[in-house]
Write a protein that holds these residues in place. Structure first.
Motif, PDB file in Angstrom:
ATOM      1  N   ALA A 115       0.872  -1.487   0.330  1.00  0.00           N
ATOM      2  CA  ALA A 115      -0.035  -0.212  -0.003  1.00  0.00           C
ATOM      3  C   ALA A 115       0.417   1.112   0.377  1.00  0.00           C
ATOM      4  O   ALA A 115       0.576   2.425  -0.657  1.00  0.00           O
ATOM      5  CB  ALA A 115      -0.714   0.070   1.071  1.00  0.00           C
ATOM      6  N   GLY A 116       1.674   1.203   0.273  1.00  0.00           N
ATOM      7  CA  GLY A 116       2.869   2.241   0.412  1.00  0.00           C
ATOM      8  C   GLY A 116       3.661   2.860  -0.800  1.00  0.00           C
ATOM      9  O   GLY A 116       3.294   3.883  -1.250  1.00  0.00           O
ATOM     10  N   ILE A 117       3.410   1.726  -0.973  1.00  0.00           N
ATOM     11  CA  ILE A 117       4.254   1.996  -2.585  1.00  0.00           C
ATOM     12  C   ILE A 117       3.555   2.469  -3.562  1.00  0.00           C
ATOM     13  O   ILE A 117       3.487   3.320  -4.477  1.00  0.00           O
ATOM     14  CB  ILE A 117       4.851   0.117  -2.775  1.00  0.00           C
ATOM     15  CG1 ILE A 117       6.249   0.292  -2.077  1.00  0.00           C
ATOM     16  CG2 ILE A 117       5.691   0.457  -4.640  1.00  0.00           C
ATOM     17  CD1 ILE A 117       6.475  -1.341  -2.239  1.00  0.00           C
ATOM     18  N   THR A 118       2.099   1.624  -3.205  1.00  0.00           N
ATOM     19  CA  THR A 118       0.764   2.037  -4.465  1.00  0.00           C
ATOM     20  C   THR A 118       0.893   3.519  -4.018  1.00  0.00           C
ATOM     21  O   THR A 118       0.037   4.132  -5.675  1.00  0.00           O
ATOM     22  CB  THR A 118      -0.173   1.383  -3.892  1.00  0.00           C
ATOM     23  OG1 THR A 118       0.293  -0.668  -4.666  1.00  0.00           O
ATOM     24  CG2 THR A 118      -1.050   1.457  -5.127  1.00  0.00           C
ATOM     25  N   ALA A 119       0.859   3.891  -3.226  1.00  0.00           N
ATOM     26  CA  ALA A 119       0.742   5.147  -2.680  1.00  0.00           C
ATOM     27  C   ALA A 119       0.872   6.325  -3.349  1.00  0.00           C
ATOM     28  O   ALA A 119       0.814   7.716  -3.245  1.00  0.00           O
ATOM     29  CB  ALA A 119       0.885   5.793  -1.430  1.00  0.00           C
ATOM     30  N   ILE A 120       2.526   6.104  -3.766  1.00  0.00           N
ATOM     31  CA  ILE A 120       3.684   6.711  -4.194  1.00  0.00           C
ATOM     32  C   ILE A 120       3.616   6.642  -5.395  1.00  0.00           C
ATOM     33  O   ILE A 120       3.264   5.864  -6.290  1.00  0.00           O
ATOM     34  CB  ILE A 120       5.649   6.454  -4.066  1.00  0.00           C
ATOM     35  CG1 ILE A 120       5.305   5.816  -2.279  1.00  0.00           C
ATOM     36  CG2 ILE A 120       6.735   7.187  -5.105  1.00  0.00           C
ATOM     37  CD1 ILE A 120       6.890   4.815  -2.679  1.00  0.00           C
ATOM     38  N   ASP A 121       3.278   8.131  -6.086  1.00  0.00           N
ATOM     39  CA  ASP A 121       3.040   9.097  -7.342  1.00  0.00           C
ATOM     40  C   ASP A 121       4.935   9.283  -7.445  1.00  0.00           C
ATOM     41  O   ASP A 121       4.840  10.490  -7.582  1.00  0.00           O
ATOM     42  CB  ASP A 121       1.548  10.000  -7.319  1.00  0.00           C
ATOM     43  CG  ASP A 121       1.848  10.683  -9.507  1.00  0.00           C
ATOM     44  OD1 ASP A 121       2.068   9.804  -9.610  1.00  0.00           O
ATOM     45  OD2 ASP A 121       1.604  11.575  -9.353  1.00  0.00           O
TER      46      ASP A 121
END
Length: 403
Positions: free
Chosen positions: A321-327
């Motif tokens: 989730a933390g990686i996915t939230a990175i734009d």
């Protein structure tokens, strides 16, 4: 230099290059010690270990359960060969069969490639007894670098220089059930598949693929061999990745995380495949030795007793989730399960990401030109996960700017 002085990383790298064959190149970091999910290099720099010795260090570094089990066993009985039995190997086999919850028998080896060699020999004997002449594996698969396992490996860059091979292996696109069905006939002895392709970039198949593979093998009378060298022993949040679909293979291969850092592998045959080998068909002088078996028992006991399967599911979801939230323009997303993930990049900058992460104090693995593997110890904490996620944007910035 006195016997008590330790060489720095640069000096050790020069000695490595002089003394060892060049098949690994010279690794970029000389590690000296570890504790938990942290390691220190020969120059005293600290890193968060996000690769875990390629999904091996299940309990991290210096875990007291592992240290205690190995110390007690090596002081009691370190080696027997296969001429004698010993209790740790029996206990470990029984424990694995209990986790698998299916009738089976175990053959211990020293490594993953040896486990797959054993599986191939088993499948060859099974096929010869039934007039079956070929095998099926997946494109971009990885099953090991010894000749039998390499014959099954669908990565041409490492396979082709060492062919031709003594077995007929036909490769199909991974995840394509129709292609698999067309390739598997009554002349096929066995199908070798990874539940998720590891070295290809932590690539999971479509839902239902392993169920379809089971049905295809059953219809043709071929063995289904599940290579879980990298995916098992809690790595995905389950004991074994094939359990996601409830599929029972005919043969299962294990290694890496099973020993928590000590060399051990296993080839497990289910049902009729459990008794294909007769006395003398295969063997290993060191396979299932008392020390490695004791280490593996400590790993299994700790994963169970400390609730690490649930922990892996929790922190793995936090990491994803933390990686996915990175734009970020270099980051396309993340794939995988549990604590076995890949950063998927929009450009072939994985080597630059690995180098930037190292400079920031994190060890990751440039698995493919556009994929970075994350396989930290199963004991990694939420706060350690958060520290990596917080540092990742700057790491990606640096990797994108390096020329």
């Amino acid at each position: 230099m006195s016997p008590h002085d330790s060489p720095n990383g640069e000096a050790l790298a020069r000695r490595f290059e002089t003394a060892l064959m060049p098949n690994y190149g010279v690794p970029p970091v000389a590690l000296a010690r570890g504790e938990g999910s942290r390691v220190w290099d020969a120059d005293g720099r600290r890193y968060l270990d996000m690769i875990g010795g390629i999904a091996v260090s299940s309990l991290g570094h210096g875990h007291p359960a592992l240290v205690g089990a190995v110390s007690r066993q090596v002081a009691t009985l370190a080696h027997t060969s296969n001429l004698f039995l010993h209790e740790p190997e029996v206990l470990l086999a029984e424990r694995l069969l209990g986790l698998l919850r299916a009738p089976a028998k175990v053959l211990f080896t020293n490594s993953g490639t040896e486990a797959n060699e054993a599986a191939l020999k088993l499948a060859i004997k099974y096929g010869k007894e039934r007039g079956r002449t070929y095998f099926v594996a997946a494109e971009n698969s990885f099953h090991g670098r010894t000749l039998g396992a390499l014959a099954l490996t669908g990565k041409r860059s490492i396979r082709d220089p060492f062919g031709p091979f003594p077995v007929d292996v036909r490769f199909v696109p991974y995840g394509d059930a129709d292609a698999l069905k067309n390739a598997v006939t009554e002349e096929c002895a066995a199908v070798f598949l990874e539940p998720t392709q590891g070295e290809a970039g932590v690539v999971p198949p479509p839902d239902g693929y392993f169920t379809a593979a089971r049905e295809i093998c059953d219809a043709a009378g071929a063995l289904l061999v599940a290579d879980e060298i990298q995916s098992a022993i809690g790595r995905t949040g389950h004991w074994f990745a094939h359990q996601y679909e409830g599929v029972v293979p005919d043969v299962l291969t294990l290694a890496k995380g099973l020993g928590g850092g000590l060399p051990i592998g296993a080839c497990i045959g289910f049902g009729a495949a459990a008794t294909v080998f007769a006395k003398g068909d295969h063997g290993s002088t060191f396979g299932g030795n008392p020390v490695s078996a004791a280490a593996a028992l400590a790993v299994l006991d700790t994963i169970d007793g400390d609730g690490l399967l649930e922990h892996v599911r929790t922190v793995g979801a936090e990491l994803a989730a933390g990686i996915t939230a990175i734009d970020h323009p270099l980051l396309a997303g993340v794939r995988g399960r549990g604590l076995w993930l890949a950063l998927v990049l929009t450009a072939e900058r994985a080597a630059q990401v690995q180098a930037a992460a190292q400079r920031a104090g994190f060890l990751v693995n440039a698995l493919q030109p556009d994929a970075v593997r994350l396989a930290p110890p199963l004991v990694i904490t939420s706060s350690e996960i958060a520290s990596f996620v917080a540092a990742l944007p700057a790491i990606l910035d640096e990797a994108a700017d390096v020329r």
